[in-house]
Motif scaffolding. Structure first.
Motif, PDB file in Angstrom:
ATOM      1  N   GLY A   1       0.811  -1.213   0.000  1.00 23.59           N
ATOM      2  CA  GLY A   1       0.000   0.000   0.000  1.00 23.59           C
ATOM      3  C   GLY A   1       0.845   1.264   0.000  1.00 23.59           C
ATOM      4  O   GLY A   1       0.528   2.238  -0.683  1.00 23.59           O
ATOM      5  N   GLY A   2       1.923   1.263   0.755  1.00 21.07           N
ATOM      6  CA  GLY A   2       2.827   2.415   0.788  1.00 21.07           C
ATOM      7  C   GLY A   2       3.516   2.624  -0.546  1.00 21.07           C
ATOM      8  O   GLY A   2       3.699   3.762  -1.006  1.00 21.07           O
ATOM      9  N   TRP A   3       3.905   1.528  -1.181  1.00 18.82           N
ATOM     10  CA  TRP A   3       4.553   1.601  -2.494  1.00 18.82           C
ATOM     11  C   TRP A   3       3.585   2.173  -3.531  1.00 18.82           C
ATOM     12  O   TRP A   3       3.943   3.052  -4.305  1.00 18.82           O
ATOM     13  N   ILE A   4       2.355   1.690  -3.519  1.00 17.52           N
ATOM     14  CA  ILE A   4       1.346   2.186  -4.460  1.00 17.52           C
ATOM     15  C   ILE A   4       1.031   3.652  -4.174  1.00 17.52           C
ATOM     16  O   ILE A   4       0.908   4.465  -5.089  1.00 17.52           O
ATOM     17  N   ARG A   5       0.927   4.020  -2.895  1.00 17.90           N
ATOM     18  CA  ARG A   5       0.633   5.403  -2.522  1.00 17.90           C
ATOM     19  C   ARG A   5       1.693   6.351  -3.071  1.00 17.90           C
ATOM     20  O   ARG A   5       1.391   7.420  -3.583  1.00 17.90           O
ATOM     21  N   LYS A   6       2.943   5.950  -2.969  1.00 14.61           N
ATOM     22  CA  LYS A   6       4.033   6.794  -3.474  1.00 14.61           C
ATOM     23  C   LYS A   6       3.887   7.013  -4.985  1.00 14.61           C
ATOM     24  O   LYS A   6       4.072   8.124  -5.480  1.00 14.61           O
ATOM     25  N   ILE A   7       3.535   5.974  -5.694  1.00 20.25           N
ATOM     26  CA  ILE A   7       3.322   6.095  -7.139  1.00 20.25           C
ATOM     27  C   ILE A   7       2.164   7.058  -7.418  1.00 20.25           C
ATOM     28  O   ILE A   7       2.235   7.895  -8.313  1.00 20.25           O
ATOM     29  N   MET A   8       1.094   6.953  -6.634  1.00 18.47           N
ATOM     30  CA  MET A   8      -0.061   7.843  -6.814  1.00 18.47           C
ATOM     31  C   MET A   8       0.308   9.305  -6.552  1.00 18.47           C
ATOM     32  O   MET A   8      -0.101  10.190  -7.300  1.00 18.47           O
ATOM     33  N   VAL A   9       1.075   9.532  -5.506  1.00 13.25           N
ATOM     34  CA  VAL A   9       1.496  10.909  -5.194  1.00 13.25           C
ATOM     35  C   VAL A   9       2.318  11.469  -6.351  1.00 13.25           C
ATOM     36  O   VAL A   9       2.079  12.597  -6.799  1.00 13.25           O
ATOM     37  N   PHE A  10       3.256  10.693  -6.844  1.00 12.00           N
ATOM     38  CA  PHE A  10       4.080  11.185  -7.943  1.00 12.00           C
ATOM     39  C   PHE A  10       3.272  11.365  -9.228  1.00 12.00           C
ATOM     40  O   PHE A  10       3.542  12.281 -10.002  1.00 12.00           O
ATOM     41  N   SER A  11       2.274  10.523  -9.447  1.00  7.31           N
ATOM     42  CA  SER A  11       1.396  10.704 -10.608  1.00  7.31           C
ATOM     43  C   SER A  11       0.621  12.010 -10.496  1.00  7.31           C
ATOM     44  O   SER A  11       0.466  12.746 -11.470  1.00  7.31           O
ATOM     45  N   ALA A  12       0.132  12.292  -9.293  1.00  3.09           N
ATOM     46  CA  ALA A  12      -0.595  13.545  -9.063  1.00  3.09           C
ATOM     47  C   ALA A  12       0.330  14.744  -9.251  1.00  3.09           C
ATOM     48  O   ALA A  12      -0.055  15.752  -9.858  1.00  3.09           O
ATOM     49  N   ILE A  13       1.554  14.638  -8.754  1.00  2.27           N
ATOM     50  CA  ILE A  13       2.525  15.724  -8.913  1.00  2.27           C
ATOM     51  C   ILE A  13       2.834  15.945 -10.389  1.00  2.27           C
ATOM     52  O   ILE A  13       2.867  17.084 -10.860  1.00  2.27           O
ATOM     53  N   ASP A  14       3.068  14.865 -11.118  1.00  4.34           N
ATOM     54  CA  ASP A  14       3.362  14.987 -12.545  1.00  4.34           C
ATOM     55  C   ASP A  14       2.222  15.678 -13.290  1.00  4.34           C
ATOM     56  O   ASP A  14       2.452  16.565 -14.115  1.00  4.34           O
ATOM     57  N   LEU A  15       1.003  15.278 -12.996  1.00  3.34           N
ATOM     58  CA  LEU A  15      -0.150  15.888 -13.648  1.00  3.34           C
ATOM     59  C   LEU A  15      -0.275  17.352 -13.246  1.00  3.34           C
ATOM     60  O   LEU A  15      -0.560  18.213 -14.072  1.00  3.34           O
ATOM     61  N   CYS A  16      -0.048  17.617 -11.983  1.00  3.23           N
ATOM     62  CA  CYS A  16      -0.125  18.995 -11.495  1.00  3.23           C
ATOM     63  C   CYS A  16       0.919  19.862 -12.186  1.00  3.23           C
ATOM     64  O   CYS A  16       0.651  21.009 -12.531  1.00  3.23           O
ATOM     65  N   ARG A  17       2.110  19.322 -12.385  1.00  2.00           N
ATOM     66  CA  ARG A  17       3.159  20.057 -13.084  1.00  2.00           C
ATOM     67  C   ARG A  17       2.705  20.452 -14.495  1.00  2.00           C
ATOM     68  O   ARG A  17       3.008  21.531 -14.965  1.00  2.00           O
ATOM     69  N   LYS A  18       2.005  19.544 -15.149  1.00  5.49           N
ATOM     70  CA  LYS A  18       1.504  19.838 -16.492  1.00  5.49           C
ATOM     71  C   LYS A  18       0.438  20.925 -16.459  1.00  5.49           C
ATOM     72  O   LYS A  18       0.351  21.743 -17.363  1.00  5.49           O
ATOM     73  N   GLU A  19      -0.383  20.911 -15.409  1.00  9.52           N
ATOM     74  CA  GLU A  19      -1.517  21.824 -15.318  1.00  9.52           C
ATOM     75  C   GLU A  19      -1.165  23.190 -14.734  1.00  9.52           C
ATOM     76  O   GLU A  19      -1.862  24.159 -14.971  1.00  9.52           O
ATOM     77  N   LEU A  20      -0.094  23.243 -13.952  1.00  6.54           N
ATOM     78  CA  LEU A  20       0.219  24.470 -13.230  1.00  6.54           C
ATOM     79  C   LEU A  20       1.504  25.103 -13.708  1.00  6.54           C
ATOM     80  O   LEU A  20       2.384  24.440 -14.212  1.00  6.54           O
ATOM     81  N   ARG A  21       1.581  26.348 -13.451  1.00  5.30           N
ATOM     82  CA  ARG A  21       2.827  27.075 -13.642  1.00  5.30           C
ATOM     83  C   ARG A  21       3.194  27.632 -12.271  1.00  5.30           C
ATOM     84  O   ARG A  21       2.487  28.469 -11.724  1.00  5.30           O
ATOM     85  N   PHE A  22       4.287  27.121 -11.717  1.00  2.00           N
ATOM     86  CA  PHE A  22       4.737  27.637 -10.428  1.00  2.00           C
ATOM     87  C   PHE A  22       5.526  28.909 -10.651  1.00  2.00           C
ATOM     88  O   PHE A  22       6.305  29.025 -11.594  1.00  2.00           O
ATOM     89  N   ASN A  23       5.326  29.851  -9.767  1.00  2.48           N
ATOM     90  CA  ASN A  23       6.101  31.068  -9.774  1.00  2.48           C
ATOM     91  C   ASN A  23       7.413  30.734  -9.090  1.00  2.48           C
ATOM     92  O   ASN A  23       7.471  30.571  -7.888  1.00  2.48           O
TER      93      ASN A  23
END
Length: 192
Positions: free
Chosen positions: A74-96
């Motif tokens: 579960g921890g291994w899968i959770r880490k993958i999910m967090v990184f997937s969310a981060i990757d998608l967020c990076r595509k959607e957002l522009r950080f200042n």
């Protein structure tokens, strides 16, 4: 989600062999928990579902890399999910990406009396009102306990920018969760 060692190994072995029943069982077992993880990073339900689906695709593609002796499934899968969310967020957002120095803030940013009144869903609802960049940094720092250096590496921003976003998130949450406190500050600043 804590599975016994034998059940975990059976699921992993079945998934490595592309056994559809094993893949379906793994998907169903972690569906609600992992979708909730994605929702904690992405307020838009469609984006959260996209990150979730991408994450599970990565899980099935890299299941051969899971080592039962090194961690919990579960921890291994959770880490993958967090990184997937981060990757998608990076595509959607522009950080200042500025090196704004955050003001020193105390660690107790929400008074305990307020936290006692709120449930997780209510807090999550308030977190989702934050600007997307502040929300992402807040989640990584507070929920996943990453350092500003790790956050900076994940989001391709400086440590200073990460600190600034966290300070802004805490400031806004303080205002959202304790509106009476904000009114008191405004009265004091107006000389009332």
């Amino acid at each position: 989600m804590d599975l016994n060692r034998q059940r975990t190994q059976e699921l992993v072995n079945g998934c490595m062999q592309n056994n559809r029943a094993s893949q379906e069982a793994l998907y169903k077992l972690f569906y609600s928990d992992m979708l909730r993880v994605c929702h904690s990073y992405l307020a838009d339900p469609a984006l959260a579902k996209e990150a979730f689906n991408t994450g599970f695709l990565k899980v099935f593609q890299s299941i051969k890399n899971f080592d039962i002796d090194k961690g919990e499934l579960g921890g291994w899968i959770r880490k993958i999910m967090v990184f997937s969310a981060i990757d998608l967020c990076r595509k959607e957002l522009r950080f200042n990406n500025t090196n704004t120095i955050a003001a020193d803030t105390d660690d107790e940013f929400i008074p305990p009396r307020i936290l006692e009144k709120l449930y997780f869903d209510e807090i999550l609802k308030q977190i989702r009102t934050l600007p997307a960049a502040a929300q992402m940094v807040f989640n990584l720092s507070v929920l996943d306990d990453l350092s500003h250096k790790e956050i900076g590496e994940q989001l391709s921003i400086s440590e200073g920018t990460s600190r600034w976003h966290l300070a802004e998130a805490k400031k806004r949450l303080r205002e959202l969760l304790d509106p009476g406190n904000q009114q008191t500050k405004e009265r004091r600043s107006n000389g009332l």
